[in-house]
Design a protein around this motif. Structure first.
Motif, PDB file in Angstrom:
ATOM      1  N   VAL A 136       1.040  -0.782   0.283  1.00 20.07           N
ATOM      2  CA  VAL A 136      -0.371   0.115  -0.036  1.00 20.07           C
ATOM      3  C   VAL A 136       0.796   1.494   0.216  1.00 20.07           C
ATOM      4  O   VAL A 136       1.507   1.460   0.737  1.00 20.07           O
ATOM      5  CB  VAL A 136      -1.033   0.172   1.495  1.00 20.07           C
ATOM      6  CG1 VAL A 136      -1.486   1.339   1.081  1.00 20.07           C
ATOM      7  CG2 VAL A 136      -2.089  -0.922   1.166  1.00 20.07           C
ATOM      8  N   THR A 137       0.721   2.264  -0.887  1.00 17.07           N
ATOM      9  CA  THR A 137       1.379   3.450  -0.669  1.00 17.07           C
ATOM     10  C   THR A 137       0.858   4.546  -1.114  1.00 17.07           C
ATOM     11  O   THR A 137      -0.690   4.154  -1.528  1.00 17.07           O
ATOM     12  CB  THR A 137       2.214   3.811  -2.146  1.00 17.07           C
ATOM     13  OG1 THR A 137       1.290   3.251  -3.655  1.00 17.07           O
ATOM     14  CG2 THR A 137       3.321   2.437  -2.762  1.00 17.07           C
ATOM     15  N   ARG A 138       0.493   5.615   0.003  1.00 17.50           N
ATOM     16  CA  ARG A 138       0.420   6.732  -0.559  1.00 17.50           C
ATOM     17  C   ARG A 138       1.012   7.662  -0.381  1.00 17.50           C
ATOM     18  O   ARG A 138       2.307   8.130  -0.079  1.00 17.50           O
ATOM     19  CB  ARG A 138      -0.153   7.289   1.280  1.00 17.50           C
ATOM     20  CG  ARG A 138      -1.007   6.423   1.493  1.00 17.50           C
ATOM     21  CD  ARG A 138      -1.514   6.445   3.045  1.00 17.50           C
ATOM     22  NE  ARG A 138      -3.007   5.254   3.834  1.00 17.50           N
ATOM     23  CZ  ARG A 138      -1.953   4.198   3.751  1.00 17.50           C
ATOM     24  NH1 ARG A 138      -1.157   3.108   3.553  1.00 17.50           N
ATOM     25  NH2 ARG A 138      -3.415   2.704   4.326  1.00 17.50           N
ATOM     26  N   PHE A 139       0.718   8.716  -1.255  1.00 16.64           N
ATOM     27  CA  PHE A 139       1.376  10.168  -1.680  1.00 16.64           C
ATOM     28  C   PHE A 139       0.239  11.516  -1.926  1.00 16.64           C
ATOM     29  O   PHE A 139      -0.879  11.551  -1.394  1.00 16.64           O
ATOM     30  CB  PHE A 139       2.312   9.854  -3.439  1.00 16.64           C
ATOM     31  CG  PHE A 139       2.846  11.283  -3.437  1.00 16.64           C
ATOM     32  CD1 PHE A 139       3.701  11.976  -2.419  1.00 16.64           C
ATOM     33  CD2 PHE A 139       3.018  11.192  -5.064  1.00 16.64           C
ATOM     34  CE1 PHE A 139       4.361  12.959  -2.691  1.00 16.64           C
ATOM     35  CE2 PHE A 139       3.492  12.972  -5.129  1.00 16.64           C
ATOM     36  CZ  PHE A 139       3.996  13.719  -4.281  1.00 16.64           C
ATOM     37  N   ASP A 188      -2.669  10.163  -3.773  1.00 14.98           N
ATOM     38  CA  ASP A 188      -3.838   8.978  -3.670  1.00 14.98           C
ATOM     39  C   ASP A 188      -3.386   7.687  -3.101  1.00 14.98           C
ATOM     40  O   ASP A 188      -2.259   7.811  -2.522  1.00 14.98           O
ATOM     41  CB  ASP A 188      -4.022   8.984  -4.773  1.00 14.98           C
ATOM     42  CG  ASP A 188      -5.862   7.937  -5.207  1.00 14.98           C
ATOM     43  OD1 ASP A 188      -6.583   8.115  -3.726  1.00 14.98           O
ATOM     44  OD2 ASP A 188      -6.372   7.836  -6.438  1.00 14.98           O
ATOM     45  N   THR A 189      -3.608   6.689  -2.561  1.00 14.85           N
ATOM     46  CA  THR A 189      -3.568   5.366  -2.390  1.00 14.85           C
ATOM     47  C   THR A 189      -3.370   4.332  -2.952  1.00 14.85           C
ATOM     48  O   THR A 189      -4.994   4.465  -3.136  1.00 14.85           O
ATOM     49  CB  THR A 189      -4.403   5.089  -0.426  1.00 14.85           C
ATOM     50  OG1 THR A 189      -4.239   6.167   0.091  1.00 14.85           O
ATOM     51  CG2 THR A 189      -3.933   3.953  -0.243  1.00 14.85           C
ATOM     52  N   LEU A 190      -2.774   3.666  -3.504  1.00 13.97           N
ATOM     53  CA  LEU A 190      -2.743   2.444  -4.174  1.00 13.97           C
ATOM     54  C   LEU A 190      -2.277   1.653  -3.464  1.00 13.97           C
ATOM     55  O   LEU A 190      -1.683   1.440  -2.333  1.00 13.97           O
ATOM     56  CB  LEU A 190      -1.631   2.885  -5.075  1.00 13.97           C
ATOM     57  CG  LEU A 190      -1.878   3.972  -6.274  1.00 13.97           C
ATOM     58  CD1 LEU A 190      -0.698   4.457  -6.592  1.00 13.97           C
ATOM     59  CD2 LEU A 190      -2.852   3.549  -6.676  1.00 13.97           C
ATOM     60  N   GLY A 191      -2.897   0.240  -3.643  1.00 17.34           N
ATOM     61  CA  GLY A 191      -2.705  -1.399  -2.732  1.00 17.34           C
ATOM     62  C   GLY A 191      -3.573  -1.569  -1.979  1.00 17.34           C
ATOM     63  O   GLY A 191      -3.718  -2.114  -1.855  1.00 17.34           O
ATOM     64  N   LEU A 192      -5.009  -0.574  -2.034  1.00 18.41           N
ATOM     65  CA  LEU A 192      -5.802  -0.877  -1.482  1.00 18.41           C
ATOM     66  C   LEU A 192      -6.756  -2.314  -1.695  1.00 18.41           C
ATOM     67  O   LEU A 192      -7.430  -2.613  -2.359  1.00 18.41           O
ATOM     68  CB  LEU A 192      -7.131  -0.143  -0.841  1.00 18.41           C
ATOM     69  CG  LEU A 192      -5.597   0.779   0.337  1.00 18.41           C
ATOM     70  CD1 LEU A 192      -7.163   2.363   0.438  1.00 18.41           C
ATOM     71  CD2 LEU A 192      -6.149   0.642   1.593  1.00 18.41           C
ATOM     72  N   PRO A 193      -6.994  -3.811  -1.399  1.00 14.24           N
ATOM     73  CA  PRO A 193      -7.928  -4.748  -1.709  1.00 14.24           C
ATOM     74  C   PRO A 193      -9.164  -4.125  -2.056  1.00 14.24           C
ATOM     75  O   PRO A 193      -9.625  -2.989  -1.909  1.00 14.24           O
ATOM     76  CB  PRO A 193      -8.659  -5.369   0.091  1.00 14.24           C
ATOM     77  CG  PRO A 193      -7.366  -5.144   0.729  1.00 14.24           C
ATOM     78  CD  PRO A 193      -7.062  -3.460   0.666  1.00 14.24           C
ATOM     79  N   GLY A 194      -9.240  -5.217  -3.391  1.00 11.32           N
ATOM     80  CA  GLY A 194     -10.537  -4.657  -3.773  1.00 11.32           C
ATOM     81  C   GLY A 194     -10.484  -3.960  -5.013  1.00 11.32           C
ATOM     82  O   GLY A 194     -11.905  -3.040  -5.089  1.00 11.32           O
ATOM     83  N   ARG A 195      -9.586  -3.013  -5.339  1.00 11.79           N
ATOM     84  CA  ARG A 195      -8.935  -1.746  -6.060  1.00 11.79           C
ATOM     85  C   ARG A 195      -8.025  -1.692  -7.103  1.00 11.79           C
ATOM     86  O   ARG A 195      -7.255  -3.041  -6.450  1.00 11.79           O
ATOM     87  CB  ARG A 195      -9.007  -0.470  -5.171  1.00 11.79           C
ATOM     88  CG  ARG A 195     -10.194  -0.111  -3.986  1.00 11.79           C
ATOM     89  CD  ARG A 195      -9.953   1.446  -3.403  1.00 11.79           C
ATOM     90  NE  ARG A 195     -10.789   1.161  -2.069  1.00 11.79           N
ATOM     91  CZ  ARG A 195     -10.894   0.483  -0.796  1.00 11.79           C
ATOM     92  NH1 ARG A 195     -10.730  -0.528  -0.810  1.00 11.79           N
ATOM     93  NH2 ARG A 195     -12.009   1.663  -0.056  1.00 11.79           N
TER      94      ARG A 195
END
Length: 170
Positions: free
Chosen positions: A142-145, A147-154
């Motif tokens: 999960v990375t955050r800048f 926006d947030t990337l890597g969350l389950p179901g996305r």
């Protein structure tokens, strides 16, 4: 140091780890044009067999790019977590594949700092698409800048120009 494998009556020899990894890669036109692809399906399978029997420890002693000549290699070697690698240290690349498929998300998380990019590349050459999907589902990054990337179901994508210099006009 070289690597060998037998397929039927033929013995295939691979001069070094870089050659072994290149020959074990699924057929791609770019590899053929670069002259690094296996010359036949049999040679590719022999490379995959040799790779499957290769101890993971080999990637720490037989570097694909020499330590002295590459900053990224130095960073990988210098930041490698031996403690995290301990669980995997006795495995071959083939055993690592089996371990990844059976491991839980928590187990993979505990060893991830002990896995080098070359180990990950090697095991991916032995996996089917279904295997890659199963293993990837257990790897949370999960990375955050902005926006947030890597969350389950996305699902996320990176839109990038398909040009050697990333020029949008190209």
């Amino acid at each position: 140091m070289g690597y060998t494998a037998r397929v039927d009556s033929a013995t295939y020899r691979f001069a070094d780890l870089k050659t072994l990894l290149a020959k074990a890669t699924p057929l791609r036109s770019g590899d053929v044009l670069a002259g690094v692809a296996a010359g036949s399906a049999e040679e590719r399978m022999a490379a995959r067999m040799a790779l499957a029997d290769l101890p993971l420890k080999t990637f720490l002693s037989d570097l694909v790019i020499p330590y002295e000549s590459d900053d990224v290699t130095r960073l990988i070697v210098d930041s490698h977590d031996q403690e995290s690698f301990g669980t995997l240290s006795g495995l071959t690349v083939g055993d690592f594949r089996d371990w990844l498929l059976a491991a839980s998300e928590e187990q993979i998380s505990q060893v991830r700092r002990g896995i080098t990019p070359e180990m990950a590349a090697a095991v991916s050459k032995l996996m089917r698409n279904q295997d890659l999907i199963l293993a990837a589902r257990k790897c949370r990054v999960v990375t955050r800048f902005r926006d947030t990337l890597g969350l389950p179901g996305r699902m996320s994508v990176r839109i990038q120009p398909n040009h050697p210099t990333d020029d949008p006009k190209g």
